[in-house]
Motif scaffolding. Sequence first.
Motif, PDB file in Angstrom:
ATOM      1  N   THR A 189       0.819  -1.235   0.000  1.00  0.00           N
ATOM      2  CA  THR A 189       0.000   0.000   0.000  1.00  0.00           C
ATOM      3  C   THR A 189       0.847   1.277   0.000  1.00  0.00           C
ATOM      4  O   THR A 189       0.284   2.371   0.049  1.00  0.00           O
ATOM      5  N   GLY A 190       2.171   1.143  -0.022  1.00  0.00           N
ATOM      6  CA  GLY A 190       3.027   2.305  -0.225  1.00  0.00           C
ATOM      7  C   GLY A 190       3.399   3.081   1.031  1.00  0.00           C
ATOM      8  O   GLY A 190       3.146   2.645   2.153  1.00  0.00           O
ATOM      9  N   LYS A 191       4.001   4.261   0.789  1.00  0.00           N
ATOM     10  CA  LYS A 191       4.570   5.064   1.878  1.00  0.00           C
ATOM     11  C   LYS A 191       3.540   5.898   2.623  1.00  0.00           C
ATOM     12  O   LYS A 191       3.822   6.403   3.703  1.00  0.00           O
ATOM     13  N   TYR A 192       2.384   6.120   2.005  1.00  0.00           N
ATOM     14  CA  TYR A 192       1.438   7.082   2.586  1.00  0.00           C
ATOM     15  C   TYR A 192       0.187   6.440   3.163  1.00  0.00           C
ATOM     16  O   TYR A 192      -0.540   7.081   3.909  1.00  0.00           O
ATOM     17  N   HIS A 193      -0.089   5.190   2.764  1.00  0.00           N
ATOM     18  CA  HIS A 193      -1.297   4.517   3.235  1.00  0.00           C
ATOM     19  C   HIS A 193      -0.937   3.356   4.162  1.00  0.00           C
ATOM     20  O   HIS A 193      -0.159   2.480   3.773  1.00  0.00           O
ATOM     21  N   ALA A 194      -1.533   3.335   5.348  1.00  0.00           N
ATOM     22  CA  ALA A 194      -1.430   2.150   6.193  1.00  0.00           C
ATOM     23  C   ALA A 194      -2.173   1.010   5.513  1.00  0.00           C
ATOM     24  O   ALA A 194      -3.105   1.244   4.742  1.00  0.00           O
ATOM     25  N   ALA A 195      -1.766  -0.216   5.791  1.00  0.00           N
ATOM     26  CA  ALA A 195      -2.481  -1.392   5.297  1.00  0.00           C
ATOM     27  C   ALA A 195      -3.403  -1.890   6.404  1.00  0.00           C
ATOM     28  O   ALA A 195      -2.950  -2.164   7.513  1.00  0.00           O
ATOM     29  N   VAL A 196      -4.693  -1.969   6.083  1.00  0.00           N
ATOM     30  CA  VAL A 196      -5.689  -2.355   7.078  1.00  0.00           C
ATOM     31  C   VAL A 196      -6.255  -3.724   6.741  1.00  0.00           C
ATOM     32  O   VAL A 196      -6.544  -4.010   5.584  1.00  0.00           O
ATOM     33  N   MET A 197      -6.409  -4.544   7.765  1.00  0.00           N
ATOM     34  CA  MET A 197      -6.962  -5.872   7.557  1.00  0.00           C
ATOM     35  C   MET A 197      -7.914  -6.151   8.717  1.00  0.00           C
ATOM     36  O   MET A 197      -7.586  -5.871   9.865  1.00  0.00           O
ATOM     37  N   THR A 198      -9.104  -6.662   8.398  1.00  0.00           N
ATOM     38  CA  THR A 198     -10.097  -6.841   9.455  1.00  0.00           C
ATOM     39  C   THR A 198     -11.069  -7.960   9.110  1.00  0.00           C
ATOM     40  O   THR A 198     -11.230  -8.308   7.937  1.00  0.00           O
ATOM     41  N   ASN A 199     -11.703  -8.483  10.135  1.00  0.00           N
ATOM     42  CA  ASN A 199     -12.710  -9.536   9.942  1.00  0.00           C
ATOM     43  C   ASN A 199     -14.106  -8.938   9.759  1.00  0.00           C
ATOM     44  O   ASN A 199     -15.093  -9.655   9.835  1.00  0.00           O
ATOM     45  N   ASN A 200     -14.182  -7.608   9.546  1.00  0.00           N
ATOM     46  CA  ASN A 200     -15.477  -6.945   9.531  1.00  0.00           C
ATOM     47  C   ASN A 200     -15.535  -5.903   8.408  1.00  0.00           C
ATOM     48  O   ASN A 200     -14.746  -4.951   8.409  1.00  0.00           O
ATOM     49  N   ASP A 201     -16.477  -6.066   7.469  1.00  0.00           N
ATOM     50  CA  ASP A 201     -16.574  -5.168   6.302  1.00  0.00           C
ATOM     51  C   ASP A 201     -16.833  -3.723   6.680  1.00  0.00           C
ATOM     52  O   ASP A 201     -16.274  -2.799   6.087  1.00  0.00           O
ATOM     53  N   GLN A 202     -17.718  -3.539   7.681  1.00  0.00           N
ATOM     54  CA  GLN A 202     -18.077  -2.174   8.082  1.00  0.00           C
ATOM     55  C   GLN A 202     -16.837  -1.435   8.624  1.00  0.00           C
ATOM     56  O   GLN A 202     -16.624  -0.260   8.334  1.00  0.00           O
ATOM     57  N   TRP A 203     -16.028  -2.155   9.378  1.00  0.00           N
ATOM     58  CA  TRP A 203     -14.832  -1.530   9.945  1.00  0.00           C
ATOM     59  C   TRP A 203     -13.769  -1.288   8.880  1.00  0.00           C
ATOM     60  O   TRP A 203     -12.997  -0.348   8.967  1.00  0.00           O
ATOM     61  N   GLU A 204     -13.736  -2.139   7.868  1.00  0.00           N
ATOM     62  CA  GLU A 204     -12.797  -1.918   6.759  1.00  0.00           C
ATOM     63  C   GLU A 204     -13.116  -0.587   6.074  1.00  0.00           C
ATOM     64  O   GLU A 204     -12.235   0.264   5.866  1.00  0.00           O
TER      65      GLU A 204
END
Length: 300
Positions: free
Chosen positions: A162-177
């Motif tokens: 995801t590069g230098k400016y975006h954190a990579a997010v991973m979750t078990n929940n679509d709403q939280w994504e």
Amino acid sequence: MNHKRFRDSGIYGVGKAAEHPPALAVLSHTPAGATQTIAWVGKGIVYDTGGLSIKGKTTMPGMKRDCGGAAAILGAFRATIKQGFKDNLHAVFCLAENSVGPTATRPDDIHTLYSGKTVEINNTDAEGRLVLADGVVYASKDLSADIILDMATLTGAQGISTGKYHAAVMTNNDQWEAACVRAGRSSGDLAHPLVYCPEMHFSEFTSALADMKNSVADRENAQSSCAGLFIASHLGFDWTGVWVHVDIASPVHAGERATGFGVALLMALFGQASDDSILKQVSPLSCGAANDDAKRRRLV
Ligand SMILES: [Zn+2]
């Protein structure tokens, strides 16, 4: 934690060769009338040599920043509580120095983590997931958290994903994504989702001797996702709460300097329980309330 329990832990295995012993530290805010319990779990590797799977002379410099997740959580916890916060909020810090010495963990050692699951260590430089696995299980078992978010400088591969400016997010929940992406845009600490697919990716950790290895078989198969799955597997893929993993390995720094990435993201994401009206407004999780306000304003 008593001493014996602590020895059965990823944090101890990672930090036991350092001069200063490892620790799990918790700050708690438990206001009356809270309706849910949130835990933020930070990777606080105060220095990462890689351990016996030692880093090279060009990749080790800068590893003082391997506590960027814990630092972001400390800053966000202080600022969030200062603004007033209605729900239970725990900040869990997984603190260790990944060092080299006679007592250092060896590749091939098998450690029992706080979850009770056994891990065959095949790479001592994949240590963040070991300490965070303990942290999220502590948040679930001992703090009874409904929502657990871990934040970490977890993988070099995050920068590839995801590069230098975006954190990579991973979750078990679509709403939280979706909420993480929106909180990223409103706070300026940008975030983008990673693949969450334990049924296809968790086999990367298959071990003949333990419940799992700590590093993947194929480093070209969604490496950042797999690292996150390792953490989730200790909560259990059938855990019914919300789990969110935020890998900030690249955005945590700009060249030689730290950016403070993550503080604004957490404050925006969890703003719905804040007493601060601006944080409430930017929180994607209180958008229902915000829409109602907008409708009311139009009617007036
Ligand atoms: Zn490492």
